[in-house]
Scaffold this motif. Structure first.
Motif, PDB file in Angstrom:
ATOM      1  N   TYR A 104      37.899  52.065  45.675  1.00  0.00           N
ATOM      2  CA  TYR A 104      39.089  51.439  46.262  1.00  0.00           C
ATOM      3  C   TYR A 104      38.824  49.948  46.408  1.00  0.00           C
ATOM      4  O   TYR A 104      37.851  49.547  47.064  1.00  0.00           O
ATOM      5  CB  TYR A 104      39.422  52.062  47.612  1.00  0.00           C
ATOM      6  N   GLU A 105      39.666  49.152  45.806  1.00  0.00           N
ATOM      7  CA  GLU A 105      39.483  47.697  45.803  1.00  0.00           C
ATOM      8  C   GLU A 105      40.854  47.024  45.886  1.00  0.00           C
ATOM      9  O   GLU A 105      41.776  47.382  45.145  1.00  0.00           O
ATOM     10  CB  GLU A 105      38.750  47.266  44.530  1.00  0.00           C
ATOM     11  N   LEU A 106      40.984  46.046  46.785  1.00  0.00           N
ATOM     12  CA  LEU A 106      42.273  45.381  46.984  1.00  0.00           C
ATOM     13  C   LEU A 106      42.534  44.285  45.961  1.00  0.00           C
ATOM     14  O   LEU A 106      43.677  44.006  45.618  1.00  0.00           O
ATOM     15  CB  LEU A 106      42.326  44.794  48.405  1.00  0.00           C
ATOM     16  N   ASN A 107      41.470  43.671  45.451  1.00  0.00           N
ATOM     17  CA  ASN A 107      41.648  42.552  44.528  1.00  0.00           C
ATOM     18  C   ASN A 107      41.985  43.053  43.123  1.00  0.00           C
ATOM     19  O   ASN A 107      41.185  43.766  42.498  1.00  0.00           O
ATOM     20  CB  ASN A 107      40.371  41.709  44.484  1.00  0.00           C
ATOM     21  N   PRO A 108      43.154  42.696  42.587  1.00  0.00           N
ATOM     22  CA  PRO A 108      43.564  43.225  41.276  1.00  0.00           C
ATOM     23  C   PRO A 108      42.661  42.800  40.134  1.00  0.00           C
ATOM     24  O   PRO A 108      42.467  43.550  39.173  1.00  0.00           O
ATOM     25  CB  PRO A 108      44.983  42.657  41.098  1.00  0.00           C
ATOM     26  N   TRP A 109      42.100  41.596  40.220  1.00  0.00           N
ATOM     27  CA  TRP A 109      41.225  41.114  39.151  1.00  0.00           C
ATOM     28  C   TRP A 109      39.925  41.915  39.096  1.00  0.00           C
ATOM     29  O   TRP A 109      39.407  42.204  38.021  1.00  0.00           O
ATOM     30  CB  TRP A 109      40.931  39.629  39.325  1.00  0.00           C
ATOM     31  N   LEU A 110      39.418  42.286  40.256  1.00  0.00           N
ATOM     32  CA  LEU A 110      38.195  43.089  40.286  1.00  0.00           C
ATOM     33  C   LEU A 110      38.465  44.517  39.807  1.00  0.00           C
ATOM     34  O   LEU A 110      37.596  45.139  39.184  1.00  0.00           O
ATOM     35  CB  LEU A 110      37.603  43.098  41.694  1.00  0.00           C
ATOM     36  N   VAL A 111      39.650  45.032  40.085  1.00  0.00           N
ATOM     37  CA  VAL A 111      40.014  46.353  39.566  1.00  0.00           C
ATOM     38  C   VAL A 111      40.043  46.318  38.036  1.00  0.00           C
ATOM     39  O   VAL A 111      39.535  47.226  37.369  1.00  0.00           O
ATOM     40  CB  VAL A 111      41.379  46.806  40.120  1.00  0.00           C
ATOM     41  N   ARG A 112      40.604  45.267  37.478  1.00  0.00           N
ATOM     42  CA  ARG A 112      40.635  45.122  36.013  1.00  0.00           C
ATOM     43  C   ARG A 112      39.225  44.996  35.450  1.00  0.00           C
ATOM     44  O   ARG A 112      38.902  45.568  34.405  1.00  0.00           O
ATOM     45  CB  ARG A 112      41.465  43.895  35.635  1.00  0.00           C
ATOM     46  N   LEU A 113      38.374  44.236  36.155  1.00  0.00           N
ATOM     47  CA  LEU A 113      36.995  44.063  35.701  1.00  0.00           C
ATOM     48  C   LEU A 113      36.253  45.393  35.740  1.00  0.00           C
ATOM     49  O   LEU A 113      35.494  45.724  34.815  1.00  0.00           O
ATOM     50  CB  LEU A 113      36.285  43.034  36.584  1.00  0.00           C
TER      51      LEU A 113
END
Length: 222
Positions: A104-113
């Motif tokens: 679970y991660e709030l930052n969309p860029w980190l989810v993409r990474l």
């Protein structure tokens, strides 16, 4: 124009001391680059998050990942990583047999990474990264939970975990320990250290503390 002029200028640049002003220019340039990365990539995930709950993205080292997974040795089933960053904990959990492994991660860029790392490792369909606020995630069915969060967040997260997790759940914290809990196991040293917490043990310790406090109050009132 002399053909040797550019080479002479380059040689002069290489050998000429930078001096205080040159160092300052490099420092400012580096700082601006880091700031640009923060504003363009990492900050968007934090804009709606209170300052004390914001956690800067610092990738876990291989040693940290190894220590976290070592503390889960002998356990199985699902594993949840709260604040999963670039997804490396979730990916390693899947490799070691935890199913499903969810981050679970709030930052969309980190989810993409994280999804890119999973795709590159050939496990894109085997792991899951969800862009969700960890405070809104229902953890009542979770048995294996890992967190790499700041102390200010851990102190608040304790209450959520105590309210939602069952006695057979195990929580592993990396980089920073929970401030008010007593670990059942510790792996590693320094910044690579990881702490394991049994929810059953935490509740028993809390119960014992209340009992001792009650007995002390009774003695004082006699």
């Amino acid at each position: 124009m002399d053909d040797d002029a550019p080479n002479e200028a380059l040689a002069e640049f290489k050998t000429k001391p930078l001096g205080g002003w040159g160092v300052a220019q490099i420092a400012v340039g580096t700082g601006l680059t880091v700031y640009a990365v923060w504003v363009g990539i990492l900050q968007p995930g934090f804009r709606k998050v209170p300052l004390r709950l914001q956690v800067p993205y610092i990738p876990a080292s291989k040693a940290q990942v190894d220590h976290v997974m070592s503390l889960f040795k002998g356990r199985k089933g699902a594993l949840v990583d709260l604040g999963s960053g670039d997804g490396r904990i979730v990916l390693e959990a899947h490799r070691q047999g935890f199913t499903p492994a969810v981050g679970y991660e709030l930052n969309p860029w980190l989810v993409r990474l994280a999804n890119f790392h999973a795709w590159r490792a050939g496990h894109r369909d085997a792991v899951s990264y969800r862009r969700e606020d960890l405070w809104k995630v229902d953890l009542t069915e979770c048995k294996n939970i890992t967190v790499f969060l700041a102390p200010s967040v851990l102190s608040l997260l304790q209450k959520k975990l105590e309210n939602e997790l069952s006695d057979d759940a195990l929580v592993v914290a990396g980089r920073f320990p929970f401030p008010d809990w007593t670990p059942c196991r510790i792996e590693g040293h320094g910044v690579d250290r990881a702490w394991a917490y049994s929810m059953q043990a935490q509740r028993q310790l809390k119960k014992n503390d209340k009992l001792m406090e009650s007995n002390l109050n009774n003695e004082l009132t006699k």
